[in-house]
Design a protein around this motif. Structure first.
Motif, PDB file in Angstrom:
ATOM      1  N   VAL A   1       0.890  -1.178   0.086  1.00  0.00           N
ATOM      2  CA  VAL A   1       0.078   0.119   0.061  1.00  0.00           C
ATOM      3  C   VAL A   1       0.747   1.194   0.076  1.00  0.00           C
ATOM      4  CG1 VAL A   1      -1.855  -1.067   1.068  1.00  0.00           C
ATOM      5  CG2 VAL A   1      -0.114   0.217   2.487  1.00  0.00           C
ATOM      6  N   SER A   2       0.123   2.219  -0.419  1.00  0.00           N
ATOM      7  CA  SER A   2       1.096   3.367  -0.503  1.00  0.00           C
ATOM      8  C   SER A   2       1.107   4.040   0.966  1.00  0.00           C
ATOM      9  CB  SER A   2       0.468   4.521  -1.396  1.00  0.00           C
ATOM     10  OG  SER A   2       0.953   5.803  -1.196  1.00  0.00           O
ATOM     11  N   VAL A   3       2.112   4.684   1.501  1.00  0.00           N
ATOM     12  CA  VAL A   3       2.068   5.209   2.863  1.00  0.00           C
ATOM     13  C   VAL A   3       1.353   6.482   2.772  1.00  0.00           C
ATOM     14  CG1 VAL A   3       4.404   6.560   2.374  1.00  0.00           C
ATOM     15  CG2 VAL A   3       3.692   5.705   4.478  1.00  0.00           C
ATOM     16  N   ALA A   4       1.148   7.127   1.848  1.00  0.00           N
ATOM     17  CA  ALA A   4       0.677   8.462   1.818  1.00  0.00           C
ATOM     18  C   ALA A   4      -1.014   8.721   2.594  1.00  0.00           C
ATOM     19  CB  ALA A   4       0.305   8.846   0.216  1.00  0.00           C
ATOM     20  N   GLY A   5      -0.848   9.468   3.628  1.00  0.00           N
ATOM     21  CA  GLY A   5      -2.040   9.659   4.293  1.00  0.00           C
ATOM     22  C   GLY A   5      -2.130   8.707   5.442  1.00  0.00           C
ATOM     23  N   LEU A   6      -1.167   7.655   5.606  1.00  0.00           N
ATOM     24  CA  LEU A   6      -1.787   6.642   6.567  1.00  0.00           C
ATOM     25  C   LEU A   6      -0.755   7.245   7.915  1.00  0.00           C
ATOM     26  CD1 LEU A   6      -1.392   3.574   4.633  1.00  0.00           C
ATOM     27  CD2 LEU A   6      -3.530   4.754   5.381  1.00  0.00           C
ATOM     28  N   SER A   7      -1.386   6.628   9.153  1.00  0.00           N
ATOM     29  CA  SER A   7      -0.502   6.931  10.149  1.00  0.00           C
ATOM     30  C   SER A   7       0.767   5.662  10.037  1.00  0.00           C
ATOM     31  CB  SER A   7      -1.244   7.026  11.363  1.00  0.00           C
ATOM     32  OG  SER A   7      -1.806   5.592  11.569  1.00  0.00           O
ATOM     33  N   GLU A   8       1.440   5.860  11.158  1.00  0.00           N
ATOM     34  CA  GLU A   8       2.395   4.629  11.366  1.00  0.00           C
ATOM     35  C   GLU A   8       1.381   3.323  11.684  1.00  0.00           C
ATOM     36  OE1 GLU A   8       6.637   3.088  13.386  1.00  0.00           O
ATOM     37  OE2 GLU A   8       5.843   5.098  13.384  1.00  0.00           O
ATOM     38  N   GLU A   9       0.648   3.366  12.644  1.00  0.00           N
ATOM     39  CA  GLU A   9      -0.066   2.180  12.983  1.00  0.00           C
ATOM     40  C   GLU A   9      -1.053   1.806  11.871  1.00  0.00           C
ATOM     41  OE1 GLU A   9      -3.656   1.349  16.424  1.00  0.00           O
ATOM     42  OE2 GLU A   9      -2.988   3.310  16.130  1.00  0.00           O
ATOM     43  N   GLU A  10      -1.561   2.770  11.255  1.00  0.00           N
ATOM     44  CA  GLU A  10      -2.433   2.085  10.002  1.00  0.00           C
ATOM     45  C   GLU A  10      -1.587   1.520   8.749  1.00  0.00           C
ATOM     46  OE1 GLU A  10      -5.909   5.557   9.753  1.00  0.00           O
ATOM     47  OE2 GLU A  10      -3.887   5.878   9.103  1.00  0.00           O
ATOM     48  N   TYR A  11      -0.513   2.015   8.713  1.00  0.00           N
ATOM     49  CA  TYR A  11       0.624   1.398   7.843  1.00  0.00           C
ATOM     50  C   TYR A  11       1.244   0.212   7.982  1.00  0.00           C
ATOM     51  CZ  TYR A  11       4.499   1.028   4.210  1.00  0.00           C
ATOM     52  OH  TYR A  11       5.075   0.614   3.380  1.00  0.00           O
ATOM     53  N   ALA A  12       1.395   0.010   9.500  1.00  0.00           N
ATOM     54  CA  ALA A  12       2.057  -0.991  10.119  1.00  0.00           C
ATOM     55  C   ALA A  12       1.018  -2.211  10.042  1.00  0.00           C
ATOM     56  CB  ALA A  12       2.464  -0.931  11.494  1.00  0.00           C
ATOM     57  N   ALA A  13      -0.290  -1.971  10.042  1.00  0.00           N
ATOM     58  CA  ALA A  13      -1.289  -2.936  10.082  1.00  0.00           C
ATOM     59  C   ALA A  13      -1.426  -3.436   8.757  1.00  0.00           C
ATOM     60  CB  ALA A  13      -2.652  -2.356  10.659  1.00  0.00           C
ATOM     61  N   LEU A  14      -1.473  -2.751   7.874  1.00  0.00           N
ATOM     62  CA  LEU A  14      -1.618  -3.287   6.205  1.00  0.00           C
ATOM     63  C   LEU A  14      -0.350  -3.656   5.889  1.00  0.00           C
ATOM     64  CD1 LEU A  14      -3.768  -0.338   4.904  1.00  0.00           C
ATOM     65  CD2 LEU A  14      -4.583  -2.692   5.384  1.00  0.00           C
ATOM     66  N   THR A  15       0.725  -3.613   6.437  1.00  0.00           N
ATOM     67  CA  THR A  15       2.062  -4.002   5.934  1.00  0.00           C
ATOM     68  C   THR A  15       2.636  -5.051   6.865  1.00  0.00           C
ATOM     69  OG1 THR A  15       2.619  -1.770   4.829  1.00  0.00           O
ATOM     70  CG2 THR A  15       4.621  -3.226   5.308  1.00  0.00           C
ATOM     71  N   PHE A  16       3.038  -4.748   8.123  1.00  0.00           N
ATOM     72  CA  PHE A  16       3.748  -5.739   8.974  1.00  0.00           C
ATOM     73  C   PHE A  16       2.636  -7.007   9.429  1.00  0.00           C
ATOM     74  CE2 PHE A  16       4.473  -7.279  13.346  1.00  0.00           C
ATOM     75  CZ  PHE A  16       5.672  -7.592  13.127  1.00  0.00           C
ATOM     76  N   SER A  17       1.594  -6.486   9.955  1.00  0.00           N
ATOM     77  CA  SER A  17       0.598  -7.105  10.739  1.00  0.00           C
ATOM     78  C   SER A  17      -0.100  -8.411   9.725  1.00  0.00           C
ATOM     79  CB  SER A  17      -0.424  -6.478  11.582  1.00  0.00           C
ATOM     80  OG  SER A  17       0.061  -5.564  12.470  1.00  0.00           O
ATOM     81  N   LEU A  18      -0.449  -7.724   8.599  1.00  0.00           N
ATOM     82  CA  LEU A  18      -1.247  -8.583   7.628  1.00  0.00           C
ATOM     83  C   LEU A  18      -0.034  -9.761   7.022  1.00  0.00           C
ATOM     84  CD1 LEU A  18      -3.494  -9.490   5.642  1.00  0.00           C
ATOM     85  CD2 LEU A  18      -2.685  -7.619   4.236  1.00  0.00           C
TER      86      LEU A  18
END
Length: 232
Positions: free
Chosen positions: A76-93
């Protein structure tokens, strides 16, 4: 070879899917996605899981069992995402999928598409790079047969592969002629979606000399099947 593919609707993933379906040693590709792909092929199994990004339990054990390789091309693009949101879609998933997969297909090779600049120290100033680096590190600790990380920089989409991000689509459309020239002049730095797919398949077959492959290493591995050329 049985391949599990995540991200087949994206630019890189669609290119990887094409190479998998062209490869004579790929018996089956299981594509896990939120919606159906506009493609029919007897070797392609589409596992449509609309909510898997927020509920990985929607992915069944049958989707994950007895795989020889997993090509993880979600991003996902990091644009507009918080670190928590980006981590959920990148690391956690990513880790939720990988940890289940390793329990069901420990013999598999897991290949993860990251990005140039990912931060293995997990302590840098760039949020996206820290999260990507954390994801890479966690994957490399899992007891798969092999785990390899690809860190491409510039990628040219070929064969109708299209980015799902509006700004990226505009970028690739405008710079297509320059990317074509750049790929011919600097093939180890300007990669194509074909090269990415060929490299993943070679890693699944034979591994790679290093765990984390940057652009030059990605290109070198792709050459081993004899298909790649400067004109592709």
């Amino acid at each position: 070879m049985k391949v599990l593919l995540f991200g087949a609707s994206g630019m890189v993933g669609s290119g990887v899917l094409r190479e998998c379906l062209l490869a004579p040693d790929v018996e089956r590709v299981v594509s896990v996605g939120r919606s159906a792909l506009p493609l029919n092929n007897p070797r392609l199994v589409q596992s449509i899981r609309p909510n898997f990004a927020t509920n990985t339990s929607a992915i069944t054990d049958d989707d994950l069992r007895d795989m020889d390789a997993c090509f993880f091309c979600l991003g996902v693009s990091v644009a507009g995402l918080s670190e928590e949101e980006y981590a959920a879609l990148t690391f956690s998933l990513t880790m939720a999928v990988a940890e289940r997969l390793v329990s069901l297909s420990p013999q598999a090779t897991f290949v993860y598409v990251s990005g140039a600049g990912a931060d293995s120290s997990e302590r840098g100033s760039s949020m996206w790079a820290r999260v990507r680096g954390k994801t890479e590190n966690a994957l490399l600790r899992l007891p798969f047969k092999r785990v390899h990380v690809l860190r491409p920089a510039v990628i040219q989409p070929l064969n109708n592969a299209v980015s799902k991000t509006d700004s990226y689509r505009a970028f690739y459309k405008i710079l297509r002629p320059l990317l074509t020239v750049g790929r011919k002049l600097f093939p180890s730095q300007v990669l194509s979606t074909e090269v990415i797919g060929q490299t993943m398949l070679q890693i699944a077959r034979h591994g790679a000399p290093v765990s984390v492959l940057k652009s030059a290493e990605i290109y070198e591995v792709s050459l081993k099947d004899g298909k790649n050329s400067l004109l592709r």
